[in-house]
Write a protein that holds these residues in place. Structure first.
Motif, PDB file in Angstrom:
ATOM      1  N   GLU A 186     -78.157  23.866 -21.681  1.00 36.06           N
ATOM      2  CA  GLU A 186     -78.555  24.208 -23.050  1.00 36.06           C
ATOM      3  C   GLU A 186     -78.936  22.960 -23.836  1.00 36.06           C
ATOM      4  O   GLU A 186     -79.915  22.974 -24.594  1.00 36.06           O
ATOM      5  CB  GLU A 186     -77.415  24.956 -23.751  1.00 36.06           C
ATOM      6  CG  GLU A 186     -77.193  26.355 -23.230  1.00 36.06           C
ATOM      7  CD  GLU A 186     -75.975  27.015 -23.856  1.00 36.06           C
ATOM      8  OE1 GLU A 186     -75.211  26.310 -24.570  1.00 36.06           O
ATOM      9  OE2 GLU A 186     -75.780  28.225 -23.636  1.00 36.06           O
ATOM     10  N   ALA A 187     -78.178  21.880 -23.644  1.00 36.50           N
ATOM     11  CA  ALA A 187     -78.482  20.629 -24.350  1.00 36.50           C
ATOM     12  C   ALA A 187     -79.825  20.068 -23.890  1.00 36.50           C
ATOM     13  O   ALA A 187     -80.631  19.596 -24.702  1.00 36.50           O
ATOM     14  CB  ALA A 187     -77.375  19.608 -24.107  1.00 36.50           C
ATOM     15  N   ARG A 188     -80.091  20.153 -22.582  1.00 39.20           N
ATOM     16  CA  ARG A 188     -81.364  19.665 -22.043  1.00 39.20           C
ATOM     17  C   ARG A 188     -82.527  20.503 -22.573  1.00 39.20           C
ATOM     18  O   ARG A 188     -83.581  19.986 -22.938  1.00 39.20           O
ATOM     19  CB  ARG A 188     -81.333  19.718 -20.515  1.00 39.20           C
ATOM     20  CG  ARG A 188     -82.492  18.992 -19.847  1.00 39.20           C
ATOM     21  CD  ARG A 188     -82.446  19.066 -18.326  1.00 39.20           C
ATOM     22  NE  ARG A 188     -81.112  18.848 -17.791  1.00 39.20           N
ATOM     23  CZ  ARG A 188     -80.403  19.754 -17.123  1.00 39.20           C
ATOM     24  NH1 ARG A 188     -80.895  20.952 -16.915  1.00 39.20           N
ATOM     25  NH2 ARG A 188     -79.203  19.477 -16.673  1.00 39.20           N
ATOM     26  N   ARG A 189     -82.323  21.816 -22.666  1.00 39.88           N
ATOM     27  CA  ARG A 189     -83.364  22.712 -23.177  1.00 39.88           C
ATOM     28  C   ARG A 189     -83.622  22.441 -24.654  1.00 39.88           C
ATOM     29  O   ARG A 189     -84.767  22.464 -25.116  1.00 39.88           O
ATOM     30  CB  ARG A 189     -82.934  24.159 -22.953  1.00 39.88           C
ATOM     31  CG  ARG A 189     -84.043  25.164 -23.158  1.00 39.88           C
ATOM     32  CD  ARG A 189     -83.703  26.538 -22.613  1.00 39.88           C
ATOM     33  NE  ARG A 189     -82.394  27.017 -23.048  1.00 39.88           N
ATOM     34  CZ  ARG A 189     -81.370  27.234 -22.231  1.00 39.88           C
ATOM     35  NH1 ARG A 189     -81.473  26.986 -20.948  1.00 39.88           N
ATOM     36  NH2 ARG A 189     -80.212  27.688 -22.699  1.00 39.88           N
ATOM     37  N   ASP A 190     -82.554  22.154 -25.401  1.00 41.35           N
ATOM     38  CA  ASP A 190     -82.710  21.855 -26.826  1.00 41.35           C
ATOM     39  C   ASP A 190     -83.493  20.564 -27.040  1.00 41.35           C
ATOM     40  O   ASP A 190     -84.286  20.457 -27.977  1.00 41.35           O
ATOM     41  CB  ASP A 190     -81.344  21.751 -27.508  1.00 41.35           C
ATOM     42  CG  ASP A 190     -80.650  23.109 -27.585  1.00 41.35           C
ATOM     43  OD1 ASP A 190     -81.332  24.132 -27.384  1.00 41.35           O
ATOM     44  OD2 ASP A 190     -79.423  23.126 -27.836  1.00 41.35           O
ATOM     45  N   ARG A 191     -83.255  19.575 -26.175  1.00 40.17           N
ATOM     46  CA  ARG A 191     -84.000  18.314 -26.290  1.00 40.17           C
ATOM     47  C   ARG A 191     -85.456  18.485 -25.914  1.00 40.17           C
ATOM     48  O   ARG A 191     -86.340  17.885 -26.510  1.00 40.17           O
ATOM     49  CB  ARG A 191     -83.362  17.236 -25.387  1.00 40.17           C
ATOM     50  CG  ARG A 191     -82.048  16.691 -25.898  1.00 40.17           C
ATOM     51  CD  ARG A 191     -81.657  15.423 -25.168  1.00 40.17           C
ATOM     52  NE  ARG A 191     -81.531  15.628 -23.743  1.00 40.17           N
ATOM     53  CZ  ARG A 191     -80.415  15.989 -23.120  1.00 40.17           C
ATOM     54  NH1 ARG A 191     -79.313  16.199 -23.829  1.00 40.17           N
ATOM     55  NH2 ARG A 191     -80.389  16.137 -21.814  1.00 40.17           N
ATOM     56  N   THR A 192     -85.702  19.339 -24.927  1.00 38.60           N
ATOM     57  CA  THR A 192     -87.073  19.569 -24.467  1.00 38.60           C
ATOM     58  C   THR A 192     -87.866  20.429 -25.433  1.00 38.60           C
ATOM     59  O   THR A 192     -89.052  20.203 -25.697  1.00 38.60           O
ATOM     60  CB  THR A 192     -87.074  20.238 -23.083  1.00 38.60           C
ATOM     61  OG1 THR A 192     -86.247  19.473 -22.201  1.00 38.60           O
ATOM     62  CG2 THR A 192     -88.471  20.304 -22.502  1.00 38.60           C
ATOM     63  N   HIS A 193     -87.204  21.450 -26.007  1.00 39.53           N
ATOM     64  CA  HIS A 193     -87.863  22.392 -26.926  1.00 39.53           C
ATOM     65  C   HIS A 193     -87.043  22.494 -28.208  1.00 39.53           C
ATOM     66  O   HIS A 193     -86.400  23.513 -28.483  1.00 39.53           O
ATOM     67  CB  HIS A 193     -87.987  23.775 -26.291  1.00 39.53           C
ATOM     68  CG  HIS A 193     -88.675  23.765 -24.958  1.00 39.53           C
ATOM     69  ND1 HIS A 193     -90.026  23.557 -24.829  1.00 39.53           N
ATOM     70  CD2 HIS A 193     -88.184  23.902 -23.701  1.00 39.53           C
ATOM     71  CE1 HIS A 193     -90.344  23.595 -23.542  1.00 39.53           C
ATOM     72  NE2 HIS A 193     -89.250  23.789 -22.846  1.00 39.53           N
ATOM     73  N   PRO A 194     -87.043  21.478 -29.053  1.00 31.84           N
ATOM     74  CA  PRO A 194     -86.190  21.475 -30.249  1.00 31.84           C
ATOM     75  C   PRO A 194     -86.544  22.569 -31.247  1.00 31.84           C
ATOM     76  O   PRO A 194     -85.707  22.980 -32.048  1.00 31.84           O
ATOM     77  CB  PRO A 194     -86.447  20.087 -30.854  1.00 31.84           C
ATOM     78  CG  PRO A 194     -87.748  19.622 -30.288  1.00 31.84           C
ATOM     79  CD  PRO A 194     -87.846  20.252 -28.928  1.00 31.84           C
TER      80      PRO A 194
END
Length: 198
Positions: A186-194
């Motif tokens: 989830e953290a990686r997805r948030d960084r990729t697609h803020p």
């Protein structure tokens, strides 16, 4: 007539299903992580083993039970019609019925702990394990040919084992923390697609 049953069939069935499910676990581990993947396939394997141990004829006998000798209803007597000992292991029947469901309960919790909805899924899964035990007892009653005894006490013991297993699974989940992988994703997805959260 070919006789099917006995310890050899149970062991062979357990080994074959375990091998297949281990391969499935290897595939799922790429997406779910090893703890969740192998806990889920381990849970399925535990259900298969329970089915083999409780529904395969204990001696390989295919003797047809006459209608008049067939058990008409499930025993409601504490301890039931089952012998005190078990035909493979030493110890009481009730202890073994309890122990049989412990791995399923533990793997259920460990397999579901990854998701936020585990607080809802685990009680549903526990109810499903109790339902599985009831289904086994009904099957034992209806299929008198497999030389098993339907006993309501078994359901109580199985449910107790599943509940103990859930407690063990909770302790293991707190140690292994399978939800960390989801949180990293989830953290990686948030960084990729803020912008997705806004």
């Amino acid at each position: 007539m070919i006789e099917v049953g006995g310890a050899a069939v149970m062991v062979l069935g357990s080994a074959a299903s375990g091998l297949v499910l281990a391969l499935v676990g290897l595939v799922l581990a790429r997406w779910l992580g090893p703890v969740t993947a192998f806990s889920l396939v381990g849970f399925v394997w535990a259900l298969v083993v329970i089915g083999l141990v409780t529904l395969v004829p204990p001696t390989g006998s295919t003797t047809l039970v006459p209608a008049e000798a067939r058990q008409p209803t499930c025993s409601r007597t504490v301890g039931g019609p089952a012998p005190d000992g078990f035909w493979i292991f030493s110890g009481t029947q009730r202890m073994l019925n309890t122990a049989l469901f412990v791995p399923a309960g533990a793997l259920l919790v460990l397999g579901l702990a990854r998701w936020r909805t585990a607080w809802l899924l685990v009680p549903m899964g526990l109810a499903g394990l109790v339902g599985y035990s009831v289904l086994i007892e009904i099957t034992q009653l209806e299929l008198a040919r497999i030389d098993r005894a339907c006993d309501i006490t078994d359901v109580v013991d199985n449910a107790t084992g599943a509940l103990i297993g859930c407690g063990i699974g909770l302790a293991l989940a707190l140690v292994l923390q399978p939800w960390r992988r989801r949180m990293r994703e989830e953290a990686r997805r948030d960084r990729t697609h803020p912008g997705l959260l806004g």
